[in-house]
Design a protein around this motif. Structure first.
Motif, PDB file in Angstrom:
ATOM      1  N   TRP A  94     -12.297   0.026  -0.444  1.00  0.00           N
ATOM      2  CA  TRP A  94     -11.260  -0.960  -0.704  1.00  0.00           C
ATOM      3  C   TRP A  94      -9.898  -0.357  -0.398  1.00  0.00           C
ATOM      4  O   TRP A  94      -9.661   0.816  -0.649  1.00  0.00           O
ATOM      5  N   SER A  95      -9.025  -1.178   0.108  1.00  0.00           N
ATOM      6  CA  SER A  95      -7.649  -0.774   0.340  1.00  0.00           C
ATOM      7  C   SER A  95      -6.768  -1.765  -0.400  1.00  0.00           C
ATOM      8  O   SER A  95      -6.993  -2.970  -0.326  1.00  0.00           O
ATOM      9  N   GLY A  96      -5.781  -1.258  -1.131  1.00  0.00           N
ATOM     10  CA  GLY A  96      -4.966  -2.133  -1.949  1.00  0.00           C
ATOM     11  C   GLY A  96      -3.485  -1.974  -1.717  1.00  0.00           C
ATOM     12  O   GLY A  96      -3.035  -0.969  -1.152  1.00  0.00           O
ATOM     13  N   SER A  97      -2.757  -2.968  -2.175  1.00  0.00           N
ATOM     14  CA  SER A  97      -1.304  -2.957  -2.063  1.00  0.00           C
ATOM     15  C   SER A  97      -0.700  -3.612  -3.295  1.00  0.00           C
ATOM     16  O   SER A  97      -1.114  -4.710  -3.675  1.00  0.00           O
ATOM     17  N   PRO A  98       0.281  -2.958  -3.920  1.00  0.00           N
ATOM     18  CA  PRO A  98       0.936  -3.588  -5.064  1.00  0.00           C
ATOM     19  C   PRO A  98       1.796  -4.771  -4.611  1.00  0.00           C
ATOM     20  O   PRO A  98       2.415  -4.717  -3.551  1.00  0.00           O
ATOM     21  N   ILE A  99       1.787  -5.815  -5.399  1.00  0.00           N
ATOM     22  CA  ILE A  99       2.593  -7.015  -5.116  1.00  0.00           C
ATOM     23  C   ILE A  99       3.272  -7.430  -6.412  1.00  0.00           C
ATOM     24  O   ILE A  99       2.942  -6.918  -7.484  1.00  0.00           O
ATOM     25  N   ALA A 100       4.191  -8.368  -6.325  1.00  0.00           N
ATOM     26  CA  ALA A 100       4.951  -8.800  -7.500  1.00  0.00           C
ATOM     27  C   ALA A 100       4.039  -9.278  -8.631  1.00  0.00           C
ATOM     28  O   ALA A 100       4.302  -9.004  -9.794  1.00  0.00           O
ATOM     29  N   GLY A 101       2.961  -9.968  -8.306  1.00  0.00           N
ATOM     30  CA  GLY A 101       2.078 -10.519  -9.335  1.00  0.00           C
ATOM     31  C   GLY A 101       0.922  -9.634  -9.724  1.00  0.00           C
ATOM     32  O   GLY A 101       0.043 -10.040 -10.474  1.00  0.00           O
ATOM     33  N   GLY A 102       0.868  -8.399  -9.241  1.00  0.00           N
ATOM     34  CA  GLY A 102      -0.233  -7.490  -9.562  1.00  0.00           C
ATOM     35  C   GLY A 102      -0.573  -6.596  -8.398  1.00  0.00           C
ATOM     36  O   GLY A 102       0.283  -5.871  -7.886  1.00  0.00           O
ATOM     37  N   ASP A 118      -2.272   9.869   5.239  1.00  0.00           N
ATOM     38  CA  ASP A 118      -2.489   8.908   4.153  1.00  0.00           C
ATOM     39  C   ASP A 118      -3.711   8.039   4.429  1.00  0.00           C
ATOM     40  O   ASP A 118      -4.531   7.801   3.541  1.00  0.00           O
ATOM     41  N   ARG A 119      -3.843   7.550   5.660  1.00  0.00           N
ATOM     42  CA  ARG A 119      -4.986   6.708   6.014  1.00  0.00           C
ATOM     43  C   ARG A 119      -6.290   7.501   5.909  1.00  0.00           C
ATOM     44  O   ARG A 119      -7.287   7.006   5.401  1.00  0.00           O
ATOM     45  N   LYS A 120      -6.263   8.737   6.378  1.00  0.00           N
ATOM     46  CA  LYS A 120      -7.453   9.591   6.306  1.00  0.00           C
ATOM     47  C   LYS A 120      -7.860   9.806   4.845  1.00  0.00           C
ATOM     48  O   LYS A 120      -9.039   9.693   4.502  1.00  0.00           O
ATOM     49  N   ASN A 121      -6.886  10.085   3.995  1.00  0.00           N
ATOM     50  CA  ASN A 121      -7.179  10.290   2.577  1.00  0.00           C
ATOM     51  C   ASN A 121      -7.726   9.029   1.929  1.00  0.00           C
ATOM     52  O   ASN A 121      -8.662   9.082   1.142  1.00  0.00           O
ATOM     53  N   MET A 122      -7.163   7.879   2.281  1.00  0.00           N
ATOM     54  CA  MET A 122      -7.620   6.604   1.741  1.00  0.00           C
ATOM     55  C   MET A 122      -9.076   6.349   2.148  1.00  0.00           C
ATOM     56  O   MET A 122      -9.904   5.980   1.329  1.00  0.00           O
ATOM     57  N   LEU A 123      -9.392   6.582   3.415  1.00  0.00           N
ATOM     58  CA  LEU A 123     -10.757   6.348   3.895  1.00  0.00           C
ATOM     59  C   LEU A 123     -11.745   7.366   3.341  1.00  0.00           C
ATOM     60  O   LEU A 123     -12.898   7.047   3.100  1.00  0.00           O
ATOM     61  N   SER A 124     -11.288   8.587   3.125  1.00  0.00           N
ATOM     62  CA  SER A 124     -12.168   9.634   2.577  1.00  0.00           C
ATOM     63  C   SER A 124     -12.530   9.360   1.134  1.00  0.00           C
ATOM     64  O   SER A 124     -13.615   9.727   0.686  1.00  0.00           O
ATOM     65  N   ARG A 125     -11.625   8.711   0.396  1.00  0.00           N
ATOM     66  CA  ARG A 125     -11.903   8.379  -1.010  1.00  0.00           C
ATOM     67  C   ARG A 125     -12.968   7.315  -1.128  1.00  0.00           C
ATOM     68  O   ARG A 125     -13.670   7.239  -2.106  1.00  0.00           O
ATOM     69  N   GLY A 126     -13.031   6.415  -0.114  1.00  0.00           N
ATOM     70  CA  GLY A 126     -13.968   5.291  -0.179  1.00  0.00           C
ATOM     71  C   GLY A 126     -15.353   5.761  -0.154  1.00  0.00           C
ATOM     72  O   GLY A 126     -16.255   5.316  -0.732  1.00  0.00           O
ATOM     73  N   GLY A 131     -14.053  -0.796  -7.480  1.00  0.00           N
ATOM     74  CA  GLY A 131     -14.682   0.494  -7.185  1.00  0.00           C
ATOM     75  C   GLY A 131     -16.094   0.232  -6.736  1.00  0.00           C
ATOM     76  O   GLY A 131     -16.419  -0.848  -6.262  1.00  0.00           O
ATOM     77  N   GLY A 132     -16.937   1.217  -6.910  1.00  0.00           N
ATOM     78  CA  GLY A 132     -18.337   1.033  -6.542  1.00  0.00           C
ATOM     79  C   GLY A 132     -18.538   0.985  -5.049  1.00  0.00           C
ATOM     80  O   GLY A 132     -17.872   1.673  -4.303  1.00  0.00           O
ATOM     81  N   GLY A 133     -19.454   0.138  -4.597  1.00  0.00           N
ATOM     82  CA  GLY A 133     -19.790   0.062  -3.179  1.00  0.00           C
ATOM     83  C   GLY A 133     -18.651  -0.480  -2.339  1.00  0.00           C
ATOM     84  O   GLY A 133     -17.870  -1.310  -2.781  1.00  0.00           O
TER      85      GLY A 133
END
Length: 159
Positions: A73-81, A151-159, A68-70
């Motif tokens: 960030w964009s994330g993706s779930p993967i098998a290891g986390g 979805d992309r717009k929402n992701m970027l707006s949250r940042g 979080g913070g400055g």
């Protein structure tokens, strides 16, 4: 083999995030990973240099929770986390949001025209079935594109 599958999935996820956002593949970005357990953390630590190099990252920070913070960030779930890339420094977010809004506006007009055409019984009854199906496929593709842009717009707006 299972260990490498987790590493390969992390690299693939980071590359896919970059592609979805529209960043050049060669541009190096900061990365972060939230391993789901100690075993996954060990696998990622043992292969950190490979992940950094193949995912085109400047670094790979291990975290206990999503960054979080400055920065955006964009994330993706993967098998290891979960793996994250910081896109804030690589993307002019206000400019990208403006571009997405323009694209959504244009797409909305196209969707309305297609919806109107498909709602017209004269078109659906009289046009050849292949033409009607082609319009339905086009309409579905536009709705899918619209969902991804929102979805992309929402992701970027949250940042």
């Amino acid at each position: 083999e299972g260990r490498m599958d987790i590493v390969i999935e992390a690299i693939r996820a980071a590359r896919n995030l970059r592609a979805e956002i529209g960043l050049p593949p060669g541009q190096r970005l900061p990365g972060a990973i939230v391993p789901k357990n100690v075993g996954a953390a060990t696998i990622f630590a043992d292969n950190q240099v490979s992940v950094i190099g193949l995912a085109r990252l400047t670094d790979l920070t291990f975290m206990d929770s999503a960054p979080g913070g400055g920065g955006a960030w964009s994330g993706s779930p993967i098998a290891g986390g979960e793996i994250f890339i910081e896109i804030g420094q690589a993307l002019d977010i206000p400019k990208e949001l403006e571009r997405i809004n323009k694209e959504l506006e244009s797409l909305s007009k196209d969707i309305l025209a297609s919806d109107t055409k498909l709602a017209n019984s004269q078109f659906t009854d009289r046009a050849p079935a292949t033409i009607v199906q082609k319009e339905r496929d086009y309409n579905a593709a536009m709705h899918e594109k619209q969902d991804k842009l929102i979805d992309r717009k929402n992701m970027l707006s949250r940042g």
